[in-house]
Design a protein around this motif. Structure first.
Motif, PDB file in Angstrom:
ATOM      1  N   SER A  32       0.852  -0.911  -0.029  1.00  0.00           N
ATOM      2  CA  SER A  32      -0.136  -0.176  -0.047  1.00  0.00           C
ATOM      3  C   SER A  32       1.363   1.250   0.116  1.00  0.00           C
ATOM      4  O   SER A  32       1.661   1.371   0.046  1.00  0.00           O
ATOM      5  CB  SER A  32      -0.717   0.458   1.065  1.00  0.00           C
ATOM      6  N   THR A  33      -0.096   2.582  -0.262  1.00  0.00           N
ATOM      7  CA  THR A  33       1.000   3.376   0.011  1.00  0.00           C
ATOM      8  C   THR A  33      -0.114   4.289   0.776  1.00  0.00           C
ATOM      9  O   THR A  33      -0.849   4.387   1.243  1.00  0.00           O
ATOM     10  CB  THR A  33       0.717   4.425  -1.781  1.00  0.00           C
ATOM     11  N   ASP A 166       1.305  10.930 -12.600  1.00  0.00           N
ATOM     12  CA  ASP A 166       2.254  10.430 -12.239  1.00  0.00           C
ATOM     13  C   ASP A 166       2.379   9.464 -11.115  1.00  0.00           C
ATOM     14  O   ASP A 166       3.100   8.835 -11.322  1.00  0.00           O
ATOM     15  CB  ASP A 166       3.632  11.331 -12.861  1.00  0.00           C
ATOM     16  N   LEU A 167       2.177   9.965 -10.283  1.00  0.00           N
ATOM     17  CA  LEU A 167       1.865   9.764  -8.745  1.00  0.00           C
ATOM     18  C   LEU A 167       1.174   8.170  -9.376  1.00  0.00           C
ATOM     19  O   LEU A 167       1.208   7.364  -7.896  1.00  0.00           O
ATOM     20  CB  LEU A 167       1.459  10.098  -7.856  1.00  0.00           C
ATOM     21  N   LEU A 182       6.419   4.755   1.612  1.00  0.00           N
ATOM     22  CA  LEU A 182       5.657   5.822   2.744  1.00  0.00           C
ATOM     23  C   LEU A 182       6.334   7.363   2.156  1.00  0.00           C
ATOM     24  O   LEU A 182       6.988   7.587   1.404  1.00  0.00           O
ATOM     25  CB  LEU A 182       6.757   5.664   4.211  1.00  0.00           C
ATOM     26  N   LEU A 183       5.327   8.168   2.064  1.00  0.00           N
ATOM     27  CA  LEU A 183       5.425   9.519   1.636  1.00  0.00           C
ATOM     28  C   LEU A 183       5.096  10.375   2.636  1.00  0.00           C
ATOM     29  O   LEU A 183       4.352  10.244   3.499  1.00  0.00           O
ATOM     30  CB  LEU A 183       4.604  10.004   0.285  1.00  0.00           C
ATOM     31  N   THR A 184       6.282  11.389   3.020  1.00  0.00           N
ATOM     32  CA  THR A 184       5.986  12.338   4.054  1.00  0.00           C
ATOM     33  C   THR A 184       5.455  13.724   2.977  1.00  0.00           C
ATOM     34  O   THR A 184       5.803  13.619   2.341  1.00  0.00           O
ATOM     35  CB  THR A 184       6.809  12.797   4.769  1.00  0.00           C
ATOM     36  N   LEU A 199      -5.020   9.426  -3.677  1.00  0.00           N
ATOM     37  CA  LEU A 199      -3.709   8.403  -3.863  1.00  0.00           C
ATOM     38  C   LEU A 199      -4.211   7.667  -3.157  1.00  0.00           C
ATOM     39  O   LEU A 199      -3.549   5.957  -3.347  1.00  0.00           O
ATOM     40  CB  LEU A 199      -2.558   9.053  -5.077  1.00  0.00           C
ATOM     41  N   ALA A 200      -3.235   8.108  -1.426  1.00  0.00           N
ATOM     42  CA  ALA A 200      -2.799   6.816  -0.727  1.00  0.00           C
ATOM     43  C   ALA A 200      -4.191   5.937  -0.523  1.00  0.00           C
ATOM     44  O   ALA A 200      -4.867   6.330   0.126  1.00  0.00           O
ATOM     45  CB  ALA A 200      -2.519   8.139   0.787  1.00  0.00           C
TER      46      ALA A 200
END
Length: 254
Positions: A32-33, A166-167, A182-184, A199-200
């Motif tokens: 997962s994102t 793109d994401l 993992l995105l901060t 998107l997450a």
């Protein structure tokens, strides 16, 4: 079993943060994102590093892409943390040797993609950076990708639609690879967060406020696809031993 009763068992990834897995009903869903948003100083990078070294200690391969700080500063900060393990660290810049690198034990590889590098030294455009990240994940058998922060990359897009495309493409590809991402992101950029939260698969919000001349921190799981989360916030303390979740009794006494 999945929450919807489909009979599908979702593999979970422990975070390494005591108490957070309880809020997540076991951990992140593998592949997962996850978006970790919060204000400056709320512990986003601390949580990302804690997660990274926990996974490496378990034998997994972690790619940590720093988009706003040079690698030496990230390592300098991480070196003062209780969970830091120099033997698990790799450093480098984008650009990977041709042979596969799948048989090594767990590691955290730090890659520097600061604004100067992204905008001309190594990459001609943002799409080439995304492609390079995909190549690194594939060639090294990366199981966990961290981009800290995604805000820096997102700032380079003129079009919200191009950013979302793109994401979404990168997230879909990484999911198929079984890579957990993992995105901060800074909580102050609401327009950007609207895209990233959409998107997450999981959104974690780190909040802080002043109370009786002391700074208080709380964590809230805003979104969690594929699992049940506890719909409440919980206080935590950031420190040299990482993010420490507080029980209700501890929160009152702090």
């Amino acid at each position: 079993m999945s929450p919807g009763g489909t009979g599908v068992t979702l593999e979970q990834v422990k975070t390494g943060v005591d108490g957070l897995d309880i809020l997540l009903s076991g951990g992140f869903v593998k592949g997962s994102t996850i978006l970790i948003s919060g204000s400056y100083g709320s512990g986003k990078t601390l949580l990302a590093l804690q997660y990274a070294f926990y996974q490496a200690q378990r034998g997994d391969k972690v790619l940590y892409v720093s988009t706003s700080e040079p690698v030496f500063k990230i390592r300098q900060f991480a070196g003062n943390l209780a969970f830091f393990d120099e033997s698990l660290v790799r450093t480098g810049y984008s650009g990977i040797a041709g042979k596969k690198d799948r048989n090594h034990a767990g590691f955290v590889e730090f890659v520097e993609s600061s604004m100067g590098i992204v905008t001309g030294i190594y990459f001609n455009d943002v799409s080439s950076l995304m492609e390079e990240i995909r190549d690194m994940v594939n060639s090294k058998g990366i199981q966990h990708l961290i981009i800290d922060p995604i805000t820096t990359i997102s700032m380079l897009y003129d079009s919200e639609a191009d950013l979302r495309k793109d994401l979404l493409l990168m997230s879909a590809w990484l999911t198929r690879m079984g890579c957990t991402v993992l995105l901060t992101a800074e909580a102050s950029d609401q327009k950007l967060l609207d895209v990233e939260k959409y998107l997450a698969d999981c959104v974690i919000d780190l909040r802080s406020h002043m109370e009786s001349d002391e700074r208080r921190f709380s964590i809230c799981i805003e979104k969690l696809r594929g699992n049940r989360q506890l719909m409440c916030s919980q206080q935590y303390l950031p420190g040299s031993d990482g993010i420490k979740m507080l029980t209700r009794e501890q929160a009152v006494s702090e």
